[in-house]
Scaffold this motif. Structure first.
Motif, PDB file in Angstrom:
ATOM      1  N   ARG A   6       0.849  -1.186   0.000  1.00  0.00           N
ATOM      2  CA  ARG A   6       0.000   0.000   0.000  1.00  0.00           C
ATOM      3  C   ARG A   6       0.882   1.232   0.000  1.00  0.00           C
ATOM      4  O   ARG A   6       1.865   1.302   0.714  1.00  0.00           O
ATOM      5  N   PHE A   7       0.489   2.138  -0.791  1.00  0.00           N
ATOM      6  CA  PHE A   7       1.200   3.409  -0.833  1.00  0.00           C
ATOM      7  C   PHE A   7       0.322   4.472  -0.197  1.00  0.00           C
ATOM      8  O   PHE A   7      -0.833   4.644  -0.573  1.00  0.00           O
ATOM      9  N   CYS A   8       0.884   5.124   0.758  1.00  0.00           N
ATOM     10  CA  CYS A   8       0.174   6.228   1.389  1.00  0.00           C
ATOM     11  C   CYS A   8       0.649   7.521   0.748  1.00  0.00           C
ATOM     12  O   CYS A   8       1.810   7.666   0.412  1.00  0.00           O
ATOM     13  N   ARG A   9      -0.244   8.400   0.595  1.00  0.00           N
ATOM     14  CA  ARG A   9       0.142   9.703   0.042  1.00  0.00           C
ATOM     15  C   ARG A   9       0.454  10.649   1.176  1.00  0.00           C
ATOM     16  O   ARG A   9      -0.248  10.680   2.183  1.00  0.00           O
ATOM     17  N   TRP A  10       1.487  11.382   0.952  1.00  0.00           N
ATOM     18  CA  TRP A  10       1.918  12.333   1.968  1.00  0.00           C
ATOM     19  C   TRP A  10       2.151  13.670   1.307  1.00  0.00           C
ATOM     20  O   TRP A  10       2.916  13.780   0.357  1.00  0.00           O
ATOM     21  N   HIS A  11       1.477  14.676   1.761  1.00  0.00           N
ATOM     22  CA  HIS A  11       1.610  16.019   1.211  1.00  0.00           C
ATOM     23  C   HIS A  11       2.203  16.903   2.295  1.00  0.00           C
ATOM     24  O   HIS A  11       1.536  17.228   3.276  1.00  0.00           O
ATOM     25  N   ALA A  12       3.428  17.250   2.130  1.00  0.00           N
ATOM     26  CA  ALA A  12       4.102  18.086   3.125  1.00  0.00           C
ATOM     27  C   ALA A  12       3.966  19.553   2.738  1.00  0.00           C
ATOM     28  O   ALA A  12       3.989  19.915   1.564  1.00  0.00           O
ATOM     29  N   VAL A  13       3.807  20.348   3.738  1.00  0.00           N
ATOM     30  CA  VAL A  13       3.736  21.786   3.538  1.00  0.00           C
ATOM     31  C   VAL A  13       4.777  22.413   4.448  1.00  0.00           C
ATOM     32  O   VAL A  13       4.850  22.093   5.631  1.00  0.00           O
ATOM     33  N   ALA A  14       5.573  23.271   3.904  1.00  0.00           N
ATOM     34  CA  ALA A  14       6.604  23.933   4.704  1.00  0.00           C
ATOM     35  C   ALA A  14       6.540  25.434   4.450  1.00  0.00           C
ATOM     36  O   ALA A  14       6.130  25.889   3.386  1.00  0.00           O
ATOM     37  N   SER A  15       6.927  26.143   5.434  1.00  0.00           N
ATOM     38  CA  SER A  15       7.024  27.594   5.274  1.00  0.00           C
ATOM     39  C   SER A  15       8.219  28.069   6.068  1.00  0.00           C
ATOM     40  O   SER A  15       8.724  27.366   6.952  1.00  0.00           O
TER      41      SER A  15
END
Length: 86
Positions: A6-15
């Motif tokens: 299974r592939f999990c999606r990961w959306h990282a947000v950085a500032s």
């Protein structure tokens, strides 16, 4: 034997923000998250420079200020003798 993955999606947000006590340059009054009037894009071309007094300014703004002052430039905010923070 088949193994299912299974592939999990990961959306990282950085500032990022500059670690300055103020939100804007004391000379040009532009936000530190932006850039000075001489630059087109914020970032490495328009870094912040701190004085020994802990006031921060855009690089281009403080260079113009120091070059326009008498032999002993002063901080535009507190009027102490301008010295770059080591």
């Amino acid at each position: 034997m088949k193994v299912k993955t299974r592939f999990c999606r990961w959306h990282a947000v950085a500032s990022w923000t500059w670690d300055a006590h103020d939100d804007a340059c004391g000379i040009c009054r532009m936000a530190f998250d932006g850039c000075c009037p001489d630059c087109k894009m914020p970032g490495d071309d328009c870094p912040l420079i701190w004085g020994a007094c802990n006031h921060a300014f855009h690089l281009h703004c403080i260079l113009k200020w120091v070059n326009s002052q008498s032999p002993r430039p002063q901080c535009p905010m507190c009027r102490r003798e301008w010295k770059y923070r080591a």
